[in-house]
Scaffold this active site. Structure first.
Site, PDB file in Angstrom:
ATOM      1  N   SER A   1       5.749   5.417  -8.543  1.00  0.00           N
ATOM      2  CA  SER A   1       5.674   6.277  -7.348  1.00  0.00           C
ATOM      3  C   SER A   1       6.578   7.484  -7.581  1.00  0.00           C
ATOM      4  CB  SER A   1       6.174   5.524  -6.119  1.00  0.00           C
ATOM      5  OG  SER A   1       6.398   6.414  -5.041  1.00  0.00           O
TER       6      SER A   1
ATOM      7  N   TYR B   1      12.238   0.218  -1.856  1.00  0.00           N
ATOM      8  CA  TYR B   1      10.973   0.651  -2.471  1.00  0.00           C
ATOM      9  C   TYR B   1      11.285   1.604  -3.624  1.00  0.00           C
ATOM     10  CZ  TYR B   1       6.303   2.681  -3.015  1.00  0.00           C
ATOM     11  OH  TYR B   1       5.102   3.116  -3.534  1.00  0.00           O
TER      12      TYR B   1
HETATM   13  P1  NAD Z   1      -2.155  -1.073  -0.421  1.00  0.00           P
HETATM   14  O1  NAD Z   1      -1.171  -1.622   0.538  1.00  0.00           O
HETATM   15  O2  NAD Z   1      -3.409  -0.459   0.125  1.00  0.00           O
HETATM   16  O3  NAD Z   1      -2.567  -2.195  -1.464  1.00  0.00           O
HETATM   17  C1  NAD Z   1      -1.643  -3.060  -2.059  1.00  0.00           C
HETATM   18  C2  NAD Z   1      -2.332  -4.389  -2.290  1.00  0.00           C
HETATM   19  O4  NAD Z   1      -1.408  -5.285  -2.940  1.00  0.00           O
HETATM   20  C3  NAD Z   1      -2.755  -5.070  -0.980  1.00  0.00           C
HETATM   21  O5  NAD Z   1      -4.149  -5.333  -1.012  1.00  0.00           O
HETATM   22  C4  NAD Z   1      -1.921  -6.341  -0.946  1.00  0.00           C
HETATM   23  O6  NAD Z   1      -2.578  -7.454  -0.355  1.00  0.00           O
HETATM   24  C5  NAD Z   1      -1.633  -6.578  -2.421  1.00  0.00           C
HETATM   25  N1  NAD Z   1      -0.457  -7.439  -2.607  1.00  0.00           N
HETATM   26  C6  NAD Z   1       0.726  -7.357  -1.953  1.00  0.00           C
HETATM   27  N2  NAD Z   1       1.526  -8.347  -2.331  1.00  0.00           N
HETATM   28  C7  NAD Z   1       0.851  -9.083  -3.261  1.00  0.00           C
HETATM   29  C8  NAD Z   1       1.147 -10.251  -4.002  1.00  0.00           C
HETATM   30  N3  NAD Z   1       2.332 -10.893  -3.862  1.00  0.00           N
HETATM   31  N4  NAD Z   1       0.217 -10.744  -4.856  1.00  0.00           N
HETATM   32  C9  NAD Z   1      -0.994 -10.126  -4.980  1.00  0.00           C
HETATM   33  N5  NAD Z   1      -1.337  -8.996  -4.296  1.00  0.00           N
HETATM   34  C10 NAD Z   1      -0.419  -8.506  -3.435  1.00  0.00           C
HETATM   35  O7  NAD Z   1      -1.382  -0.045  -1.338  1.00  0.00           O
HETATM   36  P2  NAD Z   1      -1.946   1.222  -2.125  1.00  0.00           P
HETATM   37  O8  NAD Z   1      -1.645   2.397  -1.296  1.00  0.00           O
HETATM   38  O9  NAD Z   1      -3.303   0.976  -2.629  1.00  0.00           O
HETATM   39  O10 NAD Z   1      -0.892   1.252  -3.329  1.00  0.00           O
HETATM   40  C11 NAD Z   1      -1.163   0.680  -4.582  1.00  0.00           C
HETATM   41  C12 NAD Z   1       0.052   0.939  -5.477  1.00  0.00           C
HETATM   42  O11 NAD Z   1       0.305   2.340  -5.549  1.00  0.00           O
HETATM   43  C13 NAD Z   1       1.337   0.302  -4.950  1.00  0.00           C
HETATM   44  O12 NAD Z   1       2.098  -0.181  -6.030  1.00  0.00           O
HETATM   45  C14 NAD Z   1       2.042   1.452  -4.277  1.00  0.00           C
HETATM   46  O13 NAD Z   1       3.441   1.281  -4.230  1.00  0.00           O
HETATM   47  C15 NAD Z   1       1.646   2.603  -5.185  1.00  0.00           C
HETATM   48  N6  NAD Z   1       1.723   3.918  -4.538  1.00  0.00           N
HETATM   49  C16 NAD Z   1       0.912   4.211  -3.491  1.00  0.00           C
HETATM   50  C17 NAD Z   1       0.996   5.469  -2.901  1.00  0.00           C
HETATM   51  C18 NAD Z   1       0.140   5.822  -1.720  1.00  0.00           C
HETATM   52  O14 NAD Z   1       0.409   6.848  -1.067  1.00  0.00           O
HETATM   53  N7  NAD Z   1      -0.904   5.054  -1.412  1.00  0.00           N
HETATM   54  C19 NAD Z   1       1.907   6.407  -3.384  1.00  0.00           C
HETATM   55  C20 NAD Z   1       2.716   6.068  -4.462  1.00  0.00           C
HETATM   56  C21 NAD Z   1       2.603   4.822  -5.033  1.00  0.00           C
END
Ligand code: NAD
Length: 237
Positions: free
Chosen positions: A125, A148
């Site tokens: 991130s 985070y």
């Molecule tokens: P999201 O919350 O939509 O999806 C995350 C998924 O991980 C969920 O479906 C959840 O059920 C699953 N999960 C959580 N704990 C788990 C576990 N113990 N075992 C298995 N699955 C588990 O998040 P996203 O926005 O799609 O983000 C995906 C990645 O990208 C993450 O690592 C997030 O930190 C990173 N990220 C996202 C953004 C953003 O703006 N969306 C920005 C920077 C980084």
């Protein structure tokens, strides 16, 4: 057929990564805690798995003969204020973002070493690189947290560890660090974020998909230990 393991497959980015991997002819083990929204097909196998459960992770990998690609995408945040953070909340974020990434990678690397081939892509991130500007969050209640950020910095660094220790087995480990992705956030937040972003917009899942396309392409065999930030220049100020 190439085999990919994708964690967090039900989430916003996970769903878009599933599309990219399908288009690139992978057979995908699509892992999440909740898999109801993943449509099973000939090349998509939904797997209900908690990536922080060491025994279950090993059980899952025991069922695999080979793995070409692991994408450590599952990640969580916490949104209570710093002063109210409990140890349980703190450890939940640590467990999913760091321990989960470690457990999934450790087991994958055992297989990849035997194959002398493999790619690992971690999802970091921008907040693993810079701190968040709390002024853009207003009263959205979605402020980024210290834990985070710390875990995402850890993911970027774990990428370097794996790249340097397992590159000799033809395993390339890289990280993609997205900026904020548009997803029904409050209008105030979106306006503030867009003002702060050099490109004047939030990210879209397809922006991150194109970085994934680069890393998984056949010709990409010498990029190792990198963190590819896809954020419209947010961390470049
Ligand atoms: P999201 O919350 O939509 O999806 C995350 C998924 O991980 C969920 O479906 C959840 O059920 C699953 N999960 C959580 N704990 C788990 C576990 N113990 N075992 C298995 N699955 C588990 O998040 P996203 O926005 O799609 O983000 C995906 C990645 O990208 C993450 O690592 C997030 O930190 C990173 N990220 C996202 C953004 C953003 O703006 N969306 C920005 C920077 C980084």
């Amino acid at each position: 057929m190439k085999i990919a393991v994708l964690t967090g497959a039900s989430g916003q980015l996970g769903q878009s990564f599933l599309d990219t991997l399908s288009k690139n002819d992978y057979c995908i083990y699509a892992i999440d805690l909740n898999i109801e929204c993943i449509v099973e097909s000939q090349n998509i196998k939904p797997i209900k798995l908690d990536i922080t459960d060491e025994n279950r992770v090993h059980e899952f990998y025991n069922s695999l003969d080979k793995i070409d690609l692991l994408i450590n995408n599952a990640g969580i945040g916490v949104f209570t204020p710093f002063e109210q953070r409990t140890a349980i909340e703190f450890m939940q974020v640590m467990n999913v973002n760091l321990l989960g990434t470690f457990l999934m990678s450790q087991a994958a690397i055992k297989l990849m070493k035997n194959q002398n081939n493999g790619k690992i892509i971690n999802i970091g991130s921008i907040y693993g690189q810079v701190s968040s500007d709390e002024r853009i969050y207003g009263d959205s209640g979605r402020n980024n947290s210290e834990v985070y950020s710390a875990t995402k910095a850890g993911v970027i660094h774990m990428t370097k560890y794996m790249a340097t220790h397992f590159g000799k087995y033809n395993i390339q480990t890289n990280c993609i660090s997205p900026g904020g992705i548009i997803n029904n956030q409050s209008e105030d937040f979106v306006n503030n974020y867009e003002y702060k972003n050099p490109m004047g917009r939030m990210g879209r899942p397809e922006d991150i998909q194109s970085a994934l396309e680069y890393l998984i392409s056949e010709g990409t065999t010498y990029t190792n230990g990198q963190n590819i930030t896809v954020d419209g220049g947010f961390v470049a100020w």
